[in-house]
Design an enzyme around this catalytic site. Sequence first.
Site, mmCIF file in Angstrom:
data_model
loop_
_atom_site.group_PDB
_atom_site.id
_atom_site.type_symbol
_atom_site.label_atom_id
_atom_site.label_comp_id
_atom_site.label_asym_id
_atom_site.label_seq_id
_atom_site.Cartn_x
_atom_site.Cartn_y
_atom_site.Cartn_z
ATOM 1 N N TYR A 1 0.854 -1.203 0.000
ATOM 2 C CA TYR A 1 0.000 0.000 0.000
ATOM 3 C C TYR A 1 0.881 1.242 0.000
ATOM 4 O O TYR A 1 1.807 1.330 0.796
ATOM 5 C CB TYR A 1 -0.897 0.018 1.243
ATOM 6 C CG TYR A 1 -2.341 -0.291 0.921
ATOM 7 C CD1 TYR A 1 -3.011 0.429 -0.065
ATOM 8 C CD2 TYR A 1 -3.030 -1.283 1.607
ATOM 9 C CE1 TYR A 1 -4.333 0.149 -0.364
ATOM 10 C CE2 TYR A 1 -4.352 -1.568 1.303
ATOM 11 C CZ TYR A 1 -4.996 -0.856 0.316
ATOM 12 O OH TYR A 1 -6.294 -1.126 0.006
ATOM 13 N N GLU B 1 -0.432 4.839 -0.468
ATOM 14 C CA GLU B 1 -1.177 6.094 -0.662
ATOM 15 C C GLU B 1 -0.260 7.309 -0.535
ATOM 16 O O GLU B 1 0.546 7.387 0.403
ATOM 17 C CB GLU B 1 -2.297 6.245 0.381
ATOM 18 C CG GLU B 1 -3.561 5.542 -0.001
ATOM 19 C CD GLU B 1 -3.691 4.206 0.687
ATOM 20 O OE1 GLU B 1 -2.637 3.595 0.973
ATOM 21 O OE2 GLU B 1 -4.836 3.800 0.949
ATOM 22 N N ASP C 1 -6.216 13.381 -25.343
ATOM 23 C CA ASP C 1 -6.345 11.990 -24.895
ATOM 24 C C ASP C 1 -5.735 11.130 -25.989
ATOM 25 O O ASP C 1 -6.358 10.884 -27.022
ATOM 26 C CB ASP C 1 -7.821 11.644 -24.677
ATOM 27 C CG ASP C 1 -7.996 10.236 -24.131
ATOM 28 O OD1 ASP C 1 -7.062 9.418 -24.280
ATOM 29 O OD2 ASP C 1 -9.077 9.952 -23.576
ATOM 30 N N THR D 1 -3.660 5.874 -21.727
ATOM 31 C CA THR D 1 -3.549 4.558 -21.113
ATOM 32 C C THR D 1 -2.159 4.016 -21.467
ATOM 33 O O THR D 1 -1.452 4.587 -22.298
ATOM 34 C CB THR D 1 -4.632 3.593 -21.641
ATOM 35 O OG1 THR D 1 -4.599 3.611 -23.063
ATOM 36 C CG2 THR D 1 -6.001 3.973 -21.146
ATOM 37 N N LYS E 1 -2.155 0.109 -24.730
ATOM 38 C CA LYS E 1 -2.564 0.009 -26.143
ATOM 39 C C LYS E 1 -1.291 -0.006 -27.003
ATOM 40 O O LYS E 1 -0.523 -0.957 -26.899
ATOM 41 C CB LYS E 1 -3.523 1.151 -26.476
ATOM 42 C CG LYS E 1 -4.831 1.091 -25.651
ATOM 43 C CD LYS E 1 -5.837 2.114 -26.096
ATOM 44 C CE LYS E 1 -7.171 1.956 -25.379
ATOM 45 N NZ LYS E 1 -7.281 2.739 -24.128
ATOM 46 N N ARG F 1 -2.174 -2.783 -18.028
ATOM 47 C CA ARG F 1 -3.400 -1.971 -18.022
ATOM 48 C C ARG F 1 -3.254 -0.884 -16.970
ATOM 49 O O ARG F 1 -3.175 -1.167 -15.774
ATOM 50 C CB ARG F 1 -4.620 -2.836 -17.696
ATOM 51 C CG ARG F 1 -4.794 -4.011 -18.641
ATOM 52 C CD ARG F 1 -6.158 -4.600 -18.516
ATOM 53 N NE ARG F 1 -7.118 -3.718 -19.143
ATOM 54 C CZ ARG F 1 -7.389 -3.706 -20.443
ATOM 55 N NH1 ARG F 1 -6.786 -4.519 -21.256
ATOM 56 N NH2 ARG F 1 -8.285 -2.880 -20.927
HETATM 57 N N1 DSN Z 1 -12.010 0.575 -24.622
HETATM 58 C C1 DSN Z 1 -11.118 1.489 -25.275
HETATM 59 C C2 DSN Z 1 -11.057 1.222 -26.745
HETATM 60 O O1 DSN Z 1 -11.280 0.101 -27.138
HETATM 61 O O2 DSN Z 1 -10.781 2.110 -27.528
HETATM 62 C C3 DSN Z 1 -11.439 2.892 -24.999
HETATM 63 O O3 DSN Z 1 -11.652 3.097 -23.662
#
Ligand code: DSN
Length: 434
Positions: free
Chosen positions: A58, A60, A204, A230, A233, A239
């Site tokens: 933990y 925080e 974004d 994120t 990707k 993730r």
């Molecule tokens: N779920 C993501 C995507 O597939 O683009 C976006 O949040």
Amino acid sequence: MSDTPHESPFLASVDPEISALIEAEELREAEKLRMIPSENYASPAVRKATGSVLTNKYSEGYPGRRYYEGQQIADRVEEVAAERARDLFGVEHANVQPYSGSTANLAIYLAFLNPGDTVMGMSLPMGGHLTHGWGVSVTGKWFNAVRYGVKPETGRVDLDEVRALAKEHRPRIIFCGGTAIPRIIDFAAFAEIAEEVDALLVADVAHISGLIVGGVHPSPAGYASVISTTTHKTLRGPRGAMLLSDVEYAGALDRAVFPGLQGGPHDNTTAAIAVALHEASQPDFKDYARRIVADAKVLAESLIERGFDLVSGGTDNHLILIDLTSKGVPGKPVAKALDRAGIVVNYNTVPFDPRKPFDPSGIRLGTPALATRGIGPEEMPRIAGWIDEVTEATRRGDEDTLDRIRGEVREFALEFPPPGFAEECSRLALERST
Ligand code: DSN
């Protein structure tokens, strides 16, 4: 390697049910072609860090300012991850704690807006994201959301509309980026509009952060006040998510992430983000990014040759959005048939879609995971051919064709093992041939 398939004898002895499911997922990932443009294959090193003992801690707070003791290692892990993020994206501040892209975006609202304030983002069915002010999201319910789209003739973002809406509604925040945008995002143009109306520009870049780092998409650094991404990707990490900004916005963003929205950060994920950022800083990541785009361009051309209608007429990045209206079959049955045939995509709305999101007109596909497996442009016409055959077979209700293609795709996929699965794929291919 201990973290490739069948690291699991230990897991199997503790929990055979989940162990078997994980092995089944390993098989699925090896045998099928992953073409959902937001998915990828994390490296064995990233997966190792994700499954490390850091999951036990933990933490925080932030490095040097925690609410629990025993942070000697966790502090350093977070500092390394943030330092690598700053270096790679050329920004002054990085918060690497957001659990996901949605939480990262909510933190931006919490940092800079009050409920009822106006925010502007791309409409979800036009290619935006839920958290950019779409009605069913808290961002559309608790804030006054204004939405822009694409031009019907070009399928590209309508910057005239963005400017006109911004001047009319004076949003406090303008989001650019989204989840189904096949073209380069003009960060400079968005920054100009944001400046004209004194709004904060948020880029974004969840879908394209790996392309930015790899030098095949312009960077929003220097244009956007805040960059949200994120990490799983095109960046090929675990993730998770990050918020990047100038120091000016650092305090507000950090307070919004913790204690505003989240509790303890997931230190194991933070470590894996650091590993992914290290991998993305290596020279071969630039080749990887180039391959993603080269694959997507050839795939787009091959699909167009076969009469598919691509939103915006093609792609500049990793993503292709197909409007299947002219093929006489909607997106959902085609996505399901492709999955049966071993090609995994998602059904998706297309701009101005007359159909509903749960049964839309299009499919969305991409090449980041194919490029990770080393599948190059020369293979794309064959994949386009399978997509074409499956689309036709769906229209005819011809399941035999799907099953034949499934065998062909399996054989092809096993020639290109996901990272860490080379031995497993050879074994599966051998089983098949004997
Ligand atoms: N779920 C993501 C995507 O597939 O683009 C976006 O949040």
